[in-house]
Design a protein around this motif. Structure first.
Motif, mmCIF file in Angstrom:
data_model
loop_
_atom_site.group_PDB
_atom_site.id
_atom_site.type_symbol
_atom_site.label_atom_id
_atom_site.label_comp_id
_atom_site.label_asym_id
_atom_site.label_seq_id
_atom_site.Cartn_x
_atom_site.Cartn_y
_atom_site.Cartn_z
ATOM 1 N N THR A 446 0.734 -1.186 0.009
ATOM 2 C CA THR A 446 0.123 0.013 -0.017
ATOM 3 C C THR A 446 0.982 1.141 0.122
ATOM 4 N N GLU A 447 1.844 1.206 1.066
ATOM 5 C CA GLU A 447 2.786 2.313 0.875
ATOM 6 C C GLU A 447 3.569 2.560 -0.623
ATOM 7 N N GLN A 448 3.530 1.371 -1.161
ATOM 8 C CA GLN A 448 4.378 1.568 -2.505
ATOM 9 C C GLN A 448 3.541 2.182 -3.624
ATOM 10 N N ARG A 449 2.263 1.750 -3.644
ATOM 11 C CA ARG A 449 1.307 2.348 -4.509
ATOM 12 C C ARG A 449 1.253 3.975 -4.068
ATOM 13 N N ARG A 450 1.100 4.359 -2.810
ATOM 14 C CA ARG A 450 1.081 5.881 -2.410
ATOM 15 C C ARG A 450 2.389 6.519 -2.946
ATOM 16 N N LEU A 451 3.576 5.939 -2.741
ATOM 17 C CA LEU A 451 4.751 6.817 -3.174
ATOM 18 C C LEU A 451 4.844 7.053 -4.650
ATOM 19 N N ALA A 453 2.231 7.296 -6.637
ATOM 20 C CA ALA A 453 1.242 8.492 -6.799
ATOM 21 C C ALA A 453 1.639 9.795 -6.611
ATOM 22 N N VAL A 454 2.808 9.774 -5.596
ATOM 23 C CA VAL A 454 3.321 11.024 -5.360
ATOM 24 C C VAL A 454 4.076 11.608 -6.295
#
Length: 648
Positions: A446-451, A453-454
């Motif tokens: 989940t953190e990988q997907r967020r980064l 996107a950023v």
């Protein structure tokens, strides 16, 4: 930002002032009078700690250096004491600010700041915006703020640079300065600001976090895939070192490993090394006593053998002497008769008496030897009994020593087993701590997907940045004036467009077919034209668009390229007559100063051009531009009657 005045102070409190005005300022005169030192003093009083004042009377006689700078509505005095003997730098500063500042008296000079404070103050007053250099994400260089120090490249054209075909800007040839110029000039020209850096900094951080997260995801996936196999291996190791683990049906191998964390080391008694030493000492003492008893037995046996030999000899001697009693005797008288002797000598002769006495003596010795044999045999028996007793004690002590050593070895083995078990428990603990669960893996994904996107958002915002196109437009505006200045100065290839090449930090003439770079062109006069065209155009753009560059330029000895030799140039010595006698290209000299005069009065009104020279012209406008009468020896920058400063 312009220069109002420059001041130097002697060690005995005298002061020398040099006043400047707007427009063209010319200082002319003989060589070695201090003209070229003016730029060093100005730079020293702009926050540079390095002390580059030339050796000679200026260093020997000047205690303080000061410059008063003019800003809109404010003036600032920056004064610095000369470094101490042997020192090559100084950061001690006196700062004095007011609406109008006049040079202080010597006794008013006092240190109240340092060079860092000067840099911050001048940068703020100049209007350099909050900024950070634009460093590519993949670069190993660190970003930094542009400040007043980064304007120095464009403020000084010193004697060795002003017509140098290989170096356009001041300090361009020093380590790392080329890249610094490329990083900071766009900021000073208003092209690159803090917004782009902020976005790039966030993008750099997000990319770094994404790379770290990717490693954690890979580690978590590998850990999940290999966790059972590793757990089985650790369980086997735990049992091998004696850690008790209760096997229960249906219990996961990881849960079995958690039992190992309950292991506690066995109590290990202290080794009794002292007891081993005592036994070894006692054993050595008993062995020594046994060796002594054996030596006594050997001595007694030797004595017995010697006594037996002596006894044999006595018997043999006695038997020989006893034979005299077997001599014949006279039957008539009954007396012993010696052979071949007169009749009836018997045994009363001296010889017979001596022999009989010896026989009696031998009988007594034989009796004594025979009488000592029982005592000797008893002594030997006692010693042999002692040896047997001591041997038995030795065997007992050896068994006791062997037992003590075995006990210590068992203690050491117990300690080693505890250590081995402790290592295995540590590895099990580390395995359980790093054991990735499915929940942890999902959190990392989940953190990988967020980064991602950023990063996509930041890249999109950076893609909309137009700083590159703005830089191209800025350089085009600067180039628009360069060609006309090169033409005015009669530079080579003046008929073609010229531009400032920020990548190579040089001037390029865009001749059709093949561009001409300054370092590939010939002639000092053309190189001078290229230098002045680039610097004047750069400052003209900054003035026209209110960019934060100081409004002054110091040019040192530009007309030297128009004289037939260096000696002829120096011979001009600030004299009009000598200038006209040196076979110089006076037309080119006059054209140069006309361009500078027009620049400071028409192109950029009020811009401060400070030119130090050997040449001098009769023209009224030239004479009006003179700051002082031509410097000779004396007078010069430093009066001759100033005292030398003490060496310590």
């Amino acid at each position: 930002m312009k220069i109002k005045s420059l001041h130097i102070y002697s060690d005995d409190a005298r002061r020398r002032d040099v006043e400047f005005h707007d427009g063209l300022n010319i200082l002319t005169g003989q060589s070695s009078t201090g003209k070229s030192a003016l730029s060093e003093i100005i730079e020293f009083c702009m926050g540079r700690s390095s002390f580059n004042i030339p050796e000679g009377v200026i260093r020997d006689k000047v205690r303080w250096y000061a410059v008063i700078y003019r800003f809109a509505g404010e003036e600032v005095l920056i004064a610095k004491p000369a470094p101490g003997p042997g020192a090559q730098s100084s950061s001690a500063v006196m700062v004095w600010r007011a609406a109008e500042v006049n040079a202080p008296a010597f006794d008013e000079l006092i240190v109240n700041d340092n060079d860092d404070g000067v840099v911050a103050l001048l940068s703020s007053l100049l209007g350099i915006p909050e900024n950070t250099t634009d460093v590519p994400i993949e670069s190993s260089r660190e970003s930094y703020d542009a400040n007043i120090k980064h304007t120095l490249y464009y403020l000084f054209q010193k004697q060795t640079i002003v017509a140098n075909k290989d170096q356009l800007f001041y300090r361009q040839n020093e380590d790392h300065q080329t890249q610094t110029i490329k990083d900071t000039l766009p900021i000073l020209l208003g092209v690159s600001g803090r917004d782009k850096f902020t976005l790039q900094s966030k993008l750099r951080t997000a990319n770094r976090d994404l790379r770290l997260n990717a490693k954690l995801v890979t580690q978590a996936q590998d850990a999940i895939d290999n966790s059972e196999q590793r757990a089985i291996g650790l369980l086997s190791e735990a049992r091998a070192v004696g850690i008790s683990i209760r096997a229960e049906s249906g219990v996961d191998v990881v849960d079995l490993l958690r039992q190992a964390l309950e292991w506690r080391p066995q109590s290990v008694p202290d080794e009794d090394g002292e007891r081993v030493s005592i036994i070894e000492s006692e054993l050595s003492d008993i062995r020594e006593r046994r060796r002594e008893a054996q030596r006594q037995i050997e001595s007694a046996q030797l004595f017995a053998r010697q006594a037996s030999g002596f006894e044999g000899e006595i018997v043999e001697q006695r038997d020989r002497l006893a034979s005299i009693k077997a001599l014949p005797f006279n039957k008539a008288t009954g007396d012993w008769q010696w052979p071949f002797a007169p009749a009836n000598l018997a045994l009363e002769t001296p010889i017979a008496a001596a022999m009989l006495a010896e026989l009696d003596n031998l009988d007594r010795e034989l009796e004594a030897v025979t009488g000592e044999r029982p005592a000797l045999e008893a002594y030997l028996l006692a010693q042999q009994n002692d040896v047997a007793r001591l041997s038995e004690q030795i065997r007992g002590k050896e068994l006791e020593l062997s037992s003590a050593i075995a006990s210590n070895e068992a203690i050491a083995e117990m300690g080693s087993r505890n250590n081995a078990a402790a290592r295995v428990v540590g590895r099990i603990s580390l395995f359980l701590e790093n054991l990735a669960t499915d929940e942890e893996l999902n959190r990392l994904l989940t953190e990988q997907r967020r980064l991602k996107a950023v990063i996509a958002d930041l890249e999109g915002r950076l893609g909309a940045d137009d700083s590159e196109s703005r830089l191209v437009a800025t350089l085009s505006n600067i180039a628009m004036h360069m060609s006309s200045y090169i033409k005015d100065l009669n530079g080579e290839f003046a008929e073609f467009p010229a531009r400032l090449d920020l990548h190579n930090l040089t001037v390029v003439i865009d001749r059709p077919g093949r561009p001409v770079y300054m370092y590939k062109s010939g002639g000092g006069a053309s190189h001078l034209a290229y230098h002045l065209a680039a610097l004047l155009s750069l400052h003209r753009f900054a003035a026209d668009y209110a960019q934060p560059l100081p409004r002054f330029l110091v040019i040192d000895q530009p007309t030297q390229v128009y004289f037939p030799s260096e000696s002829a140039y120096k011979a001009a010595g600030g004299s009009i007559d000598q200038t006209e006698l040196q076979d110089a290209d006076l037309t080119a000299v006059r054209r140069l100063f006309e361009v500078l005069h027009r620049y400071a009065t028409h192109d950029v009104p009020g811009f401060q051009l400070i030119v130090t020279e050997h040449a001098n012209l009769r023209d009224d406008w030239f004479q009006a531009a003179l700051v002082e009468d031509p410097w000779t020896k004396p007078p010069a920058l430093v009066p001759d009657d100033w005292p030398d400063m003490p060496l310590a």
